[in-house]
Each structure stands twice: as C-alpha cells, then as structure tokens.
Design a protein around this motif. Structure first.
Motif, short mmCIF file in Angstrom:
data_model
loop_
_atom_site.label_atom_id
_atom_site.label_comp_id
_atom_site.label_asym_id
_atom_site.label_seq_id
_atom_site.Cartn_x
_atom_site.Cartn_y
_atom_site.Cartn_z
N PHE A 70 1.18 -10.29 -1.56
CA PHE A 70 1.12 -11.71 -0.99
C PHE A 70 2.35 -11.89 -0.36
CE2 PHE A 70 1.17 -16.06 -0.73
CZ PHE A 70 -0.13 -16.50 0.10
N GLY A 71 3.56 -11.57 -0.96
CA GLY A 71 4.75 -11.95 -0.17
C GLY A 71 5.10 -11.12 0.83
N LEU A 72 4.78 -9.57 0.90
CA LEU A 72 4.73 -8.67 1.83
C LEU A 72 4.21 -9.27 2.94
CD1 LEU A 72 4.90 -5.25 -0.03
CD2 LEU A 72 6.72 -6.43 1.04
N MET A 73 2.98 -9.86 3.15
CA MET A 73 2.26 -10.25 4.10
C MET A 73 3.11 -11.19 4.90
SD MET A 73 -1.55 -10.56 2.26
CE MET A 73 -2.37 -11.38 3.59
N HIS A 74 3.99 -11.85 4.33
CA HIS A 74 4.80 -12.67 5.23
C HIS A 74 5.77 -11.79 6.38
CE1 HIS A 74 4.52 -16.66 3.57
NE2 HIS A 74 4.14 -15.95 2.34
N LEU A 75 5.91 -10.43 5.86
CA LEU A 75 6.58 -9.71 6.87
C LEU A 75 5.69 -9.02 8.07
CD1 LEU A 75 8.63 -7.56 4.30
CD2 LEU A 75 9.61 -9.41 5.66
N VAL A 76 4.45 -9.22 8.11
CA VAL A 76 3.67 -8.92 9.15
C VAL A 76 3.07 -9.94 9.91
CG1 VAL A 76 3.26 -6.72 8.00
CG2 VAL A 76 1.79 -8.51 7.41
N ARG A 77 3.79 -11.00 10.18
CA ARG A 77 3.40 -12.15 10.94
C ARG A 77 3.69 -12.11 12.43
NH1 ARG A 77 5.35 -17.10 7.42
NH2 ARG A 77 4.26 -18.36 9.02
N ARG A 78 4.46 -10.96 12.70
CA ARG A 78 4.44 -10.87 14.28
C ARG A 78 4.18 -9.49 14.84
NH1 ARG A 78 9.62 -12.70 17.29
NH2 ARG A 78 10.46 -14.81 16.14
N LYS A 79 4.11 -8.41 13.98
CA LYS A 79 3.53 -7.01 14.39
C LYS A 79 2.57 -6.76 13.29
CE LYS A 79 7.67 -5.46 16.82
NZ LYS A 79 8.79 -4.62 16.79
N ALA A 80 1.63 -6.13 13.57
CA ALA A 80 0.56 -5.48 12.76
C ALA A 80 -0.21 -6.41 12.03
CB ALA A 80 1.06 -4.25 11.96
N VAL A 81 -0.42 -7.59 12.68
CA VAL A 81 -0.77 -8.83 12.09
C VAL A 81 -2.32 -8.73 11.40
CG1 VAL A 81 -1.19 -11.26 12.15
CG2 VAL A 81 0.78 -10.38 13.60
N VAL A 82 -3.08 -8.07 12.22
CA VAL A 82 -4.49 -8.10 11.63
C VAL A 82 -4.64 -7.07 10.42
CG1 VAL A 82 -6.75 -7.61 12.26
CG2 VAL A 82 -5.60 -9.21 13.55
N PHE A 83 -4.02 -5.75 10.93
CA PHE A 83 -3.99 -4.67 9.94
C PHE A 83 -3.35 -5.14 8.64
CE2 PHE A 83 -1.50 -0.67 9.13
CZ PHE A 83 -2.77 -0.22 8.43
N GLY A 84 -2.08 -5.71 9.03
CA GLY A 84 -1.20 -5.87 7.67
C GLY A 84 -2.16 -6.89 6.70
N HIS A 85 -2.60 -7.93 7.40
CA HIS A 85 -3.36 -8.87 6.65
C HIS A 85 -4.61 -8.34 6.01
CE1 HIS A 85 -0.55 -11.76 8.06
NE2 HIS A 85 -0.65 -12.78 7.21
N ILE A 86 -5.32 -7.56 6.84
CA ILE A 86 -6.55 -6.99 5.90
C ILE A 86 -6.05 -6.06 4.89
CG2 ILE A 86 -8.41 -5.27 6.48
CD1 ILE A 86 -8.73 -6.33 9.28
N ALA A 87 -5.04 -5.25 5.06
CA ALA A 87 -4.58 -4.33 3.98
C ALA A 87 -3.83 -5.07 2.73
CB ALA A 87 -3.34 -3.32 4.66
#
Length: 230
Positions: A70-87
C-alpha cells in the motif's frame, strides 16, 4: 513524525520493506518442514513449538508485506499509475489471503500429534480440499501475491524509485520457488528477495520527505479568478 503524513508513510513503507521479508526468512529457517519431513502434518507434529513460531512469523511477514505494498503505491502516482495500482491491489489481496490460509496450520499440528503420519496427511488434505478453503483462500488469490508483488516492483522501477535488479530478483526467486520442493533450497530463495526488498527499503528511508513527495502528482493548476484576469 506522527503529525507529518509524508514522513510517516515514507518511514513506515521503508521499514516494512526491511522487516517483512526478514520475518519470512526467519520463518523458513525455523520451520520444521524445511529440514524434516516435507509432509507438514508430520513435521509440525514432530515439533509443534517451532511449527507455531513459523506460522506466526509467516503471518506477520505477509500482513506487513500487504501494508508495505500500500505504501509503495504512493510511488506510482506519476508514472505507471494504472499498472502500478492494479499490481498493488493484487499484492495486497494476495498477501492477506496467504496470511489467512495459515489458519490451516493448527489443523495440521493437531492431526500430526494425534494420528499416524499417513492418516494425518490424509485428514489434513481433506481439510485443505474443502471448497470454502480452495475458493475462499487459495484460488486464485494466492497467485495474486506471487504475481502482484513483482509487477508492483516493476511499476516502482518504471517510476524511477527502484533499481532494475530488485523486481528481477523477486520475480526469479518467486518463480523458482514454485518448481523447487519446499526445503533447504527455499532458504536462499527467500534470502535474495529479502536482500532486494531491504535495499529498496533503505532507499526509501534515505530519500527524505522531498524525494518521497517528488513521486506525488503535480498540483492541478488553479483557475484564474476575475480579479487576476484584469
């Protein structure tokens, strides 16, 4: 720190990336099934104290991994947003279900202490094959953990927050572990991801609050007011 949400998220995420995989590594080392009979109902019955310890360690490792994701998802808020949040969502759901599945361990301790080896294994297998266990906790949910975490780390790498070898190490070790019988060879397969995730955790702790916030989306432009347009 508790009054600073940015610092709290960064420190919590970095710390959990170090602690969670270390707990998993300790779990596989103390697990009687790693060094003894590969039938858990038998090895757990031989040493119920260590069996209970490894279950607790695995449980907290996987719960904390879900929180770290959940914390790492804060690092994908500019790039790879959709991919990162699904993963990230896959990782969280997968590791929560892995932890819940550990409730079958006490069943195996109990059978292993009260029945001959073959009977204990048969009874434990019948419990694990119940539809509620299979479809509620096992399939497809555990595969969310196996696939989700490497994919989330790929997204974090694409966002520029991780080195390329971190997702590669976690993915290769996780894949190899599916084809290697659980035992002594599992120890290095858990140790290498612990090293990779720990390195990412140290990087998160060292980046500082400004570095962490650099991965947040830029503020939306404010509309011009009537006074400013004059």
């Amino acid at each position: 720190m508790l009054n600073n949400s940015v610092r709290f998220r960064r420190v919590a995420t970095g710390s959990l990336l170090i602690v969670a995989p270390v707990l998993q590594l300790i779990a596989v080392i103390v697990d009687p099934g790693t060094w003894g009979d590969d039938r858990e109902a038998v090895s757990f019955g031989d040493n119920p104290a260590l069996a209970q310890l490894q279950s607790v360690l695995y449980h907290w490792s996987w719960v904390l991994t879900a929180i770290a994701a959940f914390g790492l998802m804060h690092l994908v808020r500019r790039k790879a947003v959709v991919f990162g949040h699904i993963a990230g969502t896959m990782t969280i759901v997968g590791y929560i279900n892995l932890s819940a599945l550990l409730l079958t361990d006490p069943v195996e301790w109990w059978f292993g202490q009260r029945y001959p080896a073959e009977e204990a294994q048969r009874l434990a297998g019948e419990v694990l094959d119940l539809p509620g266990v299979v479809f509620g906790f096992t399939l497809p949910w555990i595969f969310f953990a196996l696939l989700g975490l490497p994919l989330l780390l790929v997204a974090v790498w694409r966002a520029g927050a991780a080195h390329w070898w971190i997702p590669l190490t976690v993915a290769l070790c996780g894949l190899t572990a599916q084809f290697v019988p659980y035992g002594p060879l599992t120890v290095p397969l858990w140790a290498l991801p612990a090293l990779a995730l720990g390195a990412l955790g140290v990087r998160v702790l060292r980046m500082g609050d400004d570095g962490w916030m650099a991965y947040y989306p830029a503020p939306a432009p404010q509309p011009a007011t009537a006074g400013s347009a004059v």
